[in-house]
Enzyme design. Structure first.
Site: not given
Length: 555
Positions: A34, A258, A268
């Site tokens: 994104e 992950r 983030k």
RNA sequence: AGUUCGAUGGUGUAACGGUAGCACCACAGACUCUGACUCUGUUAGUCUAGGUUCGAAUCCUAGUCGGACUACCA
């Protein structure tokens, strides 16, 4: 030849698919960021995985910007993401945008409405939350759930036409409000947002949700293996539900865990706080786990790819030791960087028996690991800068450096013996006096002496100056996100130490932005982008391993 | 609590019913005109309990522990 390299679970799946002739053995992956932030080392793993798998199986990998939320996305991020991927050494098959599929996605939604599988809901977000149920209790049907197909078609068209305000209506899939998987309790497909989109501009005021966009985008691109992280595993039934009801190309989703890294944070939100609260100097601060930060720090792309390869991919929770990344960085830098001499914490060394005003030039190997790297010349004089650490008034037993009466070799020059030293009023050593052995000249040493220590040096008369920025881990605990309290309380106060003046050998003054070198006996450094024509700035990428430091710690 | 994923040395990852291996870290040593690099060696692991089997890290059952999921984010 027959060295069987074991496969990871994704490779196994792909090889089985190829074997069974699925999609005629075609492999197509995608990396779908994104565009709302900068890529970090976690993304690097995913990039290496998706592009690497495509390459290994002669397939293709698309770069698709998942830009379905105009509130958070910006073109600026698109560019940084693209340059990060290129820098890592990968080339995408096609650059694509979910927003390019908005028309198609809209048509898919209409198809589902016509099938009686989607409806327009007038409930507010709060009402919907209260009807959702919980992990243990089923939800309840919305009062709007049984609207007719015709009414839904009209309402959805009006939503698209801009008749309603943000939040007034949504389009939902009609699945099962009692489903144990909350994502299947009539998930939202579209929401109204009268906002400007970085690509589609003001054409749309309804935007698809992730779940209604991702699988279909994969399908439109005929992606065969859609690889994402484990937290999306609950979305898979929904991913499949839309594809099945729409009867479109059956992309399949696979999930991996992950990768986490010690001594940093990866979310983030947290990274943004570090930037906003000025704990670091921007997204590409060399201490950040971002790709741009690591690039500026001097981590080579090869090392990062190697790291991704080494840690592999699996489905279990993990937290990879930062030391392994540093190992990969050193491993690569050792092979490719030239050795240079730089003194970071200087004291003066005077060779009392060396003629005043005489200059000699020594030839020094650039990189012993790479014969093709050639050599350079280093000027030598009576007065030299050496490292403060390389002299001690009273030497412990295993100290191989300078102390009164002890001998060392000056790298690429002579063996010297320490005779005396001077201190200032505060008791700090200022000057060390030595005599040199002319017959020990590097290259034709006839002295027959063997010394245990070799130290680096820079001629006082020829030294150039530069700034050094010594970076260390950003946090002082290995897993800051899992400590009590605010993760920012665990920031390492010494993560950056700036030395305004270091002495470097003259040849090094020609270094250019991004150049990587090894400061002998010290660490790997690279030229920072803050450098100016009259002021070089070196970032310490990573230290050399230091067994002497360990020895001292034990004592 | 419901659903779901997972569990192999300190860390990461192999072993696909048949010798628990590799890498990092740590430790010891060799080499060294970088206390680097390189080389040699050492320590250390199958979550628990049952079961199937000649044989189980692997298959089955139960448990324990850990993660993820209740955004008009992705």
């Amino acid at each position: 030849m027959s060295e069987e390299k074991s496969l990871n679970f994704l490779e196994e799946i792909i090889e089985n698919d190829i074997k069974s002739g699925l999609h005629n053995g075609r492999v197509h992956t995608r990396f779908p960021p994104e565009p709302n932030g900068y890529l970090h080392i976690g993304h690097a793993s995913s990039i290496c995985l998706n592009f690497g798998l495509a390459k290994k199986y002669n397939g293709k990998c698309n770069l698709r910007f998942d830009d379905t939320n105009p509130s958070t996305e910006e073109a600026e991020y698109v560019n940084s993401i693209k340059s990060d991927i290129e820098w890592l050494g990968f080339q995408w098959h096609k650059e694509l945008y979910t927003s390019d599929y908005f028309e198609q996605l809209h048509d898919y939604a209409v198809t589902l409405i016509k099938k009686g599988l989607a409806y327009v809901d007038d409930s507010t977000a709060e009402q919907m939350a209260s009807m959702k149920g919980t992990l243990n209790t089923p939800g309840t049907d919305s009062p709007f759930r049984s609207r007719s197909i015709e009414e839904n078609l009209t309402l959805f068209a009006e939503m698209r036409a801009g008749k309603y305000k943000d939040g007034e209506k949504t389009l939902r899939a009609k699945i099962d409000m009692a489903h144990p998987n909350l994502l299947l309790r009539d998930p939202l497909m579209y929401r109204i947002k009268h906002e400007h989109h970085h690509r589609s501009g003001d054409k749309w005021c309804i935007y698809p949700m992730y779940d209604f966009a991702h699988g279909q985008s994969d399908s439109i691109e005929e992606v065969t293996h859609s690889i994402c992280t484990l937290e999306f595993i609950h979305h898979r039934p929904l991913y499949n539900w839309f594809i099945e009801k729409l009867e479109i190309f059956p992309s399949k989703q696979y999930e991996f865990a992950r990768r986490n890294l010690t001594y940093t944070v990866m979310s983030k939100r947290k990274l943004l706080q570090l930037v906003n609260d000025k704990h670091v100097n921007g997204w590409n601060d060399p201490r950040m786990p971002t790709i741009s930060g690591m690039r500026r720090r001097g981590y080579p792309a090869e090392a990062i790819r190697n790291f991704a390869d080494t840690i592999g991919v699996a489905k279990r929770e993990n937290i990879v030791d930062l030391g392994l990344l540093e190992f990969c960085v050193r491993e690569h830098l050792n092979k490719v960087t030239n050795r240079v001499m730089a003194v970071l914490d200087p004291i003066k060394l005077v060779l009392t028996n060396y003629p005043d005003g005489q200059t000699e030039v020594f030839e020094a190997e650039n990189n012993p690991e790479d014969p093709a790297s050639g050599s350079r010349e280093i000027p030598f004089e009576k007065e030299l800068w050496i490292e403060r650490d390389d002299f001690m008034e009273e030497a412990p037993k295993k100290y191989f450096r300078l102390a009164p009466g002890k001998m060392v070799r000056l790298k690429s020059a002579y063996i010297i013996q320490c005779d005396s030293f001077e201190k200032d009023a505060d008791g700090n050593v200022t000057t060390v006096y030595c005599t040199y052995l002319p017959e020990s000249r590097s290259g034709n040493d006839t002295s027959g002496l063997k010394v245990k220590g070799t130290i680096h040096w820079v001629s006082v008369a020829h030294a150039h100056t530069a700034e050094a920025r010594l970076y260390d881990r950003l946090f002082s605990v290995s897993d800051p996100a899992n400590e009590d309290g605010d993760f920012k309380d665990y920031i390492n106060p010494d993560s950056l130490r700036t030395i305004s003046t270091i002495y470097i050998e003259p040849e090094l003054s020609k270094a250019k932005n991004g150049d990587k070198v090894q400061f002998m006996r010290n660490g790997y450094f690279c030229v920072d982008s803050d450098s100016t024509p009259d002021k070089l700035i070196f970032n310490r990428t990573v230290t050399l391993r230091d067994n002497w430091a360990k020895e001292q710690k034990k004592a």
